[in-house]
Design a protein around this motif. Structure first.
Motif, short mmCIF file in Angstrom:
data_model
loop_
_atom_site.label_atom_id
_atom_site.label_comp_id
_atom_site.label_asym_id
_atom_site.label_seq_id
_atom_site.Cartn_x
_atom_site.Cartn_y
_atom_site.Cartn_z
N MET A 1 2.56 8.22 42.31
CA MET A 1 3.10 8.39 41.18
C MET A 1 2.01 7.82 40.22
SD MET A 1 6.92 9.25 39.73
CE MET A 1 7.36 7.79 39.08
N THR A 2 1.59 8.35 39.10
CA THR A 2 0.69 7.53 38.16
C THR A 2 1.44 7.37 36.70
OG1 THR A 2 0.07 9.39 37.37
CG2 THR A 2 -1.35 8.53 39.18
N ASP A 3 0.73 6.83 35.94
CA ASP A 3 1.29 6.38 34.60
C ASP A 3 1.74 7.88 33.97
OD1 ASP A 3 1.37 3.99 34.64
OD2 ASP A 3 -0.39 3.76 33.78
N ARG A 4 0.99 8.93 34.25
CA ARG A 4 1.38 10.27 34.06
C ARG A 4 2.67 10.97 34.57
NH1 ARG A 4 -0.96 15.49 35.22
NH2 ARG A 4 -0.70 16.77 33.43
N GLY A 5 3.08 10.50 35.66
CA GLY A 5 4.17 11.13 36.32
C GLY A 5 3.84 12.14 37.37
N TRP A 6 4.69 12.85 37.94
CA TRP A 6 4.43 13.83 38.75
C TRP A 6 3.46 14.92 38.70
CZ3 TRP A 6 9.60 15.66 41.76
CH2 TRP A 6 10.21 14.62 42.38
N SER A 7 2.55 15.30 39.60
CA SER A 7 1.62 16.34 39.38
C SER A 7 2.34 17.66 39.49
CB SER A 7 0.61 16.50 40.42
OG SER A 7 1.15 16.89 41.58
N VAL A 8 1.68 18.89 38.85
CA VAL A 8 2.24 20.09 38.90
C VAL A 8 2.42 20.76 40.23
CG1 VAL A 8 1.68 22.58 38.50
CG2 VAL A 8 1.05 20.67 36.78
N ALA A 9 1.69 20.34 41.29
CA ALA A 9 1.85 20.54 42.62
C ALA A 9 3.14 19.86 43.23
CB ALA A 9 0.64 20.22 43.39
N ARG A 10 3.28 18.53 42.85
CA ARG A 10 4.44 18.24 43.22
C ARG A 10 5.85 18.70 42.75
NH1 ARG A 10 5.43 11.51 43.76
NH2 ARG A 10 7.46 11.64 44.81
N ILE A 11 5.63 18.95 41.52
CA ILE A 11 7.01 19.56 40.86
C ILE A 11 7.18 20.81 41.24
CG2 ILE A 11 7.76 20.57 38.61
CD1 ILE A 11 6.06 18.41 37.24
N ALA A 12 6.21 21.81 41.76
CA ALA A 12 6.18 23.19 42.28
C ALA A 12 6.73 23.04 43.78
CB ALA A 12 4.94 23.78 42.30
N VAL A 13 6.35 22.08 44.43
CA VAL A 13 6.86 21.98 45.73
C VAL A 13 8.45 21.76 45.68
CG1 VAL A 13 6.82 20.34 48.00
CG2 VAL A 13 4.68 21.42 46.80
N VAL A 14 8.57 20.67 44.91
CA VAL A 14 10.30 20.35 45.03
C VAL A 14 11.07 21.34 44.31
CG1 VAL A 14 11.95 18.93 43.65
CG2 VAL A 14 9.76 17.98 44.62
N LEU A 15 10.66 22.29 43.58
CA LEU A 15 11.33 23.51 42.85
C LEU A 15 11.27 24.81 43.52
CD1 LEU A 15 10.68 22.95 39.01
CD2 LEU A 15 12.75 22.22 40.40
N TYR A 16 10.32 24.69 44.54
CA TYR A 16 10.15 26.01 45.23
C TYR A 16 11.31 26.78 45.76
CZ TYR A 16 8.67 29.67 48.72
OH TYR A 16 8.71 30.83 49.11
N PRO A 17 12.35 25.88 46.41
CA PRO A 17 13.44 26.47 47.06
C PRO A 17 14.20 27.24 46.25
CG PRO A 17 13.16 24.45 48.10
CD PRO A 17 12.17 24.47 46.92
N PHE A 18 14.37 26.56 44.90
CA PHE A 18 15.09 27.23 43.79
C PHE A 18 14.66 28.64 43.40
CE2 PHE A 18 16.07 22.68 43.57
CZ PHE A 18 17.37 22.88 43.99
N GLY A 19 13.08 28.46 43.33
CA GLY A 19 12.22 29.67 42.51
C GLY A 19 12.42 30.63 43.64
N ALA A 20 12.12 30.39 44.84
CA ALA A 20 12.49 31.36 45.91
C ALA A 20 13.68 32.20 45.86
CB ALA A 20 11.95 30.92 47.33
N GLY A 21 14.75 31.50 45.82
CA GLY A 21 15.94 31.92 45.65
C GLY A 21 16.10 32.96 44.70
N ALA A 22 15.82 32.40 43.45
CA ALA A 22 16.15 33.18 42.07
C ALA A 22 15.32 34.43 42.33
CB ALA A 22 15.50 32.29 40.95
N MET A 23 13.96 34.29 42.91
CA MET A 23 13.33 35.76 42.96
C MET A 23 13.81 36.66 43.99
SD MET A 23 10.93 35.60 40.80
CE MET A 23 11.84 34.70 39.84
N ALA A 24 14.49 35.94 45.00
CA ALA A 24 15.13 36.81 45.97
C ALA A 24 16.24 37.62 45.42
CB ALA A 24 15.47 36.11 47.24
N VAL A 25 17.18 36.85 44.69
CA VAL A 25 18.40 37.69 44.06
C VAL A 25 17.81 38.72 43.05
CG1 VAL A 25 20.26 37.01 42.32
CG2 VAL A 25 19.74 35.59 44.17
N LYS A 26 16.60 38.17 42.12
CA LYS A 26 16.18 39.33 41.49
C LYS A 26 15.50 40.43 42.17
CE LYS A 26 14.91 36.00 38.06
NZ LYS A 26 15.50 36.43 36.75
N VAL A 27 14.81 40.42 43.10
CA VAL A 27 14.42 41.48 43.84
C VAL A 27 15.54 42.50 44.34
CG1 VAL A 27 13.22 42.25 46.11
CG2 VAL A 27 12.12 40.55 44.55
#
Length: 79
Positions: A1-27
């Motif tokens: 972790m830098t002074d800037r914080g988490w990268s976009v990729a790291r945030i995406a990996v952490v949030l992916y289970p929630f995003g995939a679940g939300a998309m499955a419900v929408k589909v």
């Protein structure tokens, strides 16, 4: 972790289970609405599979937005 914080990729990996679940419900709900005009209702397997695929770009764009909000908040707190 830098002074800037988490990268976009790291945030995406952490949030992916929630995003995939939300998309499955929408589909699944979209297939229910599509069934009103004669389309098939997707099974849970296909809803989850399609949700996992659609969840990748959806989560990436959401992570970019979260990173933008974090950068904006950091810039305002530095003033």
């Amino acid at each position: 972790m830098t002074d800037r914080g988490w990268s976009v990729a790291r945030i995406a990996v952490v949030l992916y289970p929630f995003g995939a679940g939300a998309m499955a419900v929408k589909v699944f709900f979209a297939s229910l609405i599509f069934s009103w005009i004669g389309g098939p209702v997707l099974t849970a397997f296909w809803s989850i599979a399609i949700g996992c695929v659609i969840g990748i770009p959806a989560t990436w764009y959401f992570a970019r937005h979260i990173r933008y909000l974090m950068d904006t908040a950091d810039a305002r707190s530095a003033d």
